[in-house]
Scaffold this motif. Structure first.
Motif, PDB file in Angstrom:
ATOM      1  N   THR A  78       0.841  -1.208   0.000  1.00 16.16           N
ATOM      2  CA  THR A  78       0.000   0.000   0.000  1.00 16.16           C
ATOM      3  C   THR A  78       0.871   1.252   0.000  1.00 16.16           C
ATOM      4  O   THR A  78       0.576   2.238  -0.699  1.00 16.16           O
ATOM      5  CB  THR A  78      -0.936  -0.004   1.233  1.00 16.16           C
ATOM      6  OG1 THR A  78      -1.683  -1.224   1.236  1.00 16.16           O
ATOM      7  CG2 THR A  78      -1.886   1.175   1.198  1.00 16.16           C
ATOM      8  N   PHE A  79       1.952   1.220   0.753  1.00 20.59           N
ATOM      9  CA  PHE A  79       2.909   2.333   0.807  1.00 20.59           C
ATOM     10  C   PHE A  79       3.434   2.639  -0.601  1.00 20.59           C
ATOM     11  O   PHE A  79       3.470   3.786  -1.033  1.00 20.59           O
ATOM     12  CB  PHE A  79       4.069   1.957   1.736  1.00 20.59           C
ATOM     13  CG  PHE A  79       5.031   3.071   2.017  1.00 20.59           C
ATOM     14  CD1 PHE A  79       4.774   4.003   3.016  1.00 20.59           C
ATOM     15  CD2 PHE A  79       6.209   3.187   1.289  1.00 20.59           C
ATOM     16  CE1 PHE A  79       5.669   5.024   3.285  1.00 20.59           C
ATOM     17  CE2 PHE A  79       7.112   4.212   1.544  1.00 20.59           C
ATOM     18  CZ  PHE A  79       6.834   5.132   2.548  1.00 20.59           C
ATOM     19  N   ARG A  80       3.817   1.588  -1.338  1.00 20.65           N
ATOM     20  CA  ARG A  80       4.355   1.783  -2.686  1.00 20.65           C
ATOM     21  C   ARG A  80       3.286   2.280  -3.657  1.00 20.65           C
ATOM     22  O   ARG A  80       3.559   3.083  -4.538  1.00 20.65           O
ATOM     23  CB  ARG A  80       4.960   0.473  -3.186  1.00 20.65           C
ATOM     24  CG  ARG A  80       5.896   0.631  -4.380  1.00 20.65           C
ATOM     25  CD  ARG A  80       7.140   1.438  -4.033  1.00 20.65           C
ATOM     26  NE  ARG A  80       7.951   0.744  -3.061  1.00 20.65           N
ATOM     27  CZ  ARG A  80       8.851  -0.194  -3.362  1.00 20.65           C
ATOM     28  NH1 ARG A  80       9.039  -0.556  -4.601  1.00 20.65           N
ATOM     29  NH2 ARG A  80       9.551  -0.761  -2.411  1.00 20.65           N
ATOM     30  N   MET A  81       2.055   1.792  -3.517  1.00 14.92           N
ATOM     31  CA  MET A  81       0.937   2.278  -4.337  1.00 14.92           C
ATOM     32  C   MET A  81       0.763   3.783  -4.177  1.00 14.92           C
ATOM     33  O   MET A  81       0.586   4.525  -5.157  1.00 14.92           O
ATOM     34  CB  MET A  81      -0.376   1.600  -3.918  1.00 14.92           C
ATOM     35  CG  MET A  81      -0.584   0.198  -4.399  1.00 14.92           C
ATOM     36  SD  MET A  81      -2.052  -0.526  -3.613  1.00 14.92           S
ATOM     37  CE  MET A  81      -3.347   0.504  -4.247  1.00 14.92           C
ATOM     38  N   LEU A  82       0.797   4.229  -2.925  1.00 15.19           N
ATOM     39  CA  LEU A  82       0.589   5.646  -2.637  1.00 15.19           C
ATOM     40  C   LEU A  82       1.761   6.486  -3.145  1.00 15.19           C
ATOM     41  O   LEU A  82       1.565   7.602  -3.645  1.00 15.19           O
ATOM     42  CB  LEU A  82       0.390   5.842  -1.132  1.00 15.19           C
ATOM     43  CG  LEU A  82      -0.914   5.249  -0.570  1.00 15.19           C
ATOM     44  CD1 LEU A  82      -0.868   5.176   0.950  1.00 15.19           C
ATOM     45  CD2 LEU A  82      -2.125   6.063  -1.027  1.00 15.19           C
ATOM     46  N   GLN A  83       2.969   5.959  -3.040  1.00 11.45           N
ATOM     47  CA  GLN A  83       4.131   6.664  -3.597  1.00 11.45           C
ATOM     48  C   GLN A  83       3.961   6.851  -5.099  1.00 11.45           C
ATOM     49  O   GLN A  83       4.238   7.929  -5.634  1.00 11.45           O
ATOM     50  CB  GLN A  83       5.419   5.864  -3.329  1.00 11.45           C
ATOM     51  CG  GLN A  83       5.962   5.998  -1.918  1.00 11.45           C
ATOM     52  CD  GLN A  83       7.289   5.261  -1.764  1.00 11.45           C
ATOM     53  OE1 GLN A  83       7.486   4.183  -2.320  1.00 11.45           O
ATOM     54  NE2 GLN A  83       8.203   5.856  -1.009  1.00 11.45           N
TER      55      GLN A  83
END
Length: 369
Positions: free
Chosen positions: A32-37
């Protein structure tokens, strides 16, 4: 890792919705962190990105990244005495952003929703020309269900068919070493303090993580290989077509279906599940529990992307052979014969007859244990 710019190029090449999946070996690896980045990067490039559904799990680093990304309001559904927030499929289609973020791809929607599963919502979003970035864990892939259960001892209830991964334009593995993941867990970056020890004692054991990591790496490598092969196939290439032959035995049939699904997924090939209905198993004679097992296994096969065929024939090998010839099957998958059972049911020699006939036609046979 493919960059946000690469996904931007995909978006610009086609009006049809493009699909990107971040996959990982477990919760907490940073999907999820990478999606948001990536969403922030796309916003900086002038792309209309919106959040359809994001689950931060109260992780501070993840929650901080939600700031600044427009969000399509969730809908509130009254279910079992309380209000439950769900992704609003129709609102996403109506607002029609260029890119929408949809977390927890294997999630089951509350009863009464238009679709039972979130992945079905995503297919609708893609059909409406909206690009989707999503995330899931390796243990949610249907055909890996038994393997994951053997590794962790846990039955994963939220699952999705392999075909969803095959439909993705990009699959990106978010990889961490077992030590890195366990360090994140102990630092309270995955679960709250009171849940950490329970997690360490159960799912987050080092041995489990190593095996799940291997599954995840293999899955993404296979996806890349399939995409490359699809692009270099020539007109003279004879496509592989799998046929999974099942009986009314629930467990054996389920095993054959799942393992053939894995093979078909690996080779990016069409496949069929064939049930030979012998006279002793016609609707008037077959036991009700066996009828139920058959229906459940047919449904499982269809969920995993198979075509289901039923043929009435007193001779098993003859029924299989006729179907193989009529439909240009290249590879037949059957369960490991158990001498006493097969001899009692059909006369054990049928398996040898089938193997000889298939061999004459240069058709492969795979015996699944």
């Amino acid at each position: 890792m493919p960059s946000a710019e690469h996904f931007l190029e995909l978006i610009q090449k086609s009006r049809k919705g493009k699909f990107k999946i971040y996959i990982g070996m477990s919760a907490g690896v940073g999907k999820t962190f990478r999606m948001l980045q990536e969403a922030h990067s796309l916003l900086r490039n002038g792309i209309d990105v919106k959040i359809g559904y994001i689950e931060t799990h109260d992780r501070e680093e993840t929650a901080a990244l939600v700031e600044g990304i427009p969000e399509i309001a969730r809908k509130s559904v009254f279910y079992k005495g309380k209000n439950v927030e769900e992704m609003d499929l129709q609102a996403i289609i109506n607002e029609h952003p260029e890119v929408v973020l949809v977390d927890e791809l294997a999630h089951s929607n509350v009863e009464g929703s238009k679709n039972k599963k979130r992945w079905q919502d995503v297919l609708e979003i893609l059909d409406n020309g909206i690009n989707v970035i999503s995330a899931m864990n390796i243990q949610h892939i249907e055909s890996l269900n038994e393997e994951v259960k053997k590794i962790t001892g846990i039955e994963v209830s939220e699952r999705l068919p392999d075909k969803i991964l095959a439909l993705a334009d990009e699959v990106v593995n978010i990889d961490l070493t077992a030590d890195e993941l366990l360090a994140r867990l102990k630092e309270g970056k995955i679960y709250k303090k009171e849940k950490i020890q329970t997690a360490l004692n159960n799912f987050f054991q080092s041995g489990h993580i190593l095996q799940l990591r291997e599954l995840s790496l293999k899955e993404v490598a296979t996806h890349v290989e399939r995409k490359v092969e699809a692009e270099i196939k020539t007109e003279t290439f004879k496509p592989i077509k799998f046929l999974a032959c099942i009986s009314s035995n629930e467990k054996i049939a389920k095993n054959i279906i799942r393992k053939t699904a894995r093979l078909a997924s690996y080779y990016n090939s069409p496949w069929t599940v064939l049930y030979i209905q012998r006279p002793s198993e016609n609707p008037e004679k077959i036991a009700l529990d066996k009828q139920r097992y058959l229906i459940n296994n047919f449904n499982l096969a269809q969920e995993l992307g198979a075509k289901v065929a039923r043929t009435k024939e007193s001779s098993v090998h003859k029924g299989i052979l006729e179907y193989v010839i009529q439909h240009n099957i290249t590879t037949v998958c059957i369960g490991k014969p158990h001498a006493a059972f097969w001899h009692r049911m059909f006369g054990y020699s049928w398996i040898y007859t089938l193997m000889n006939r298939l061999n004459e036609r240069q058709i492969d046979i795979i015996i699944l244990s």
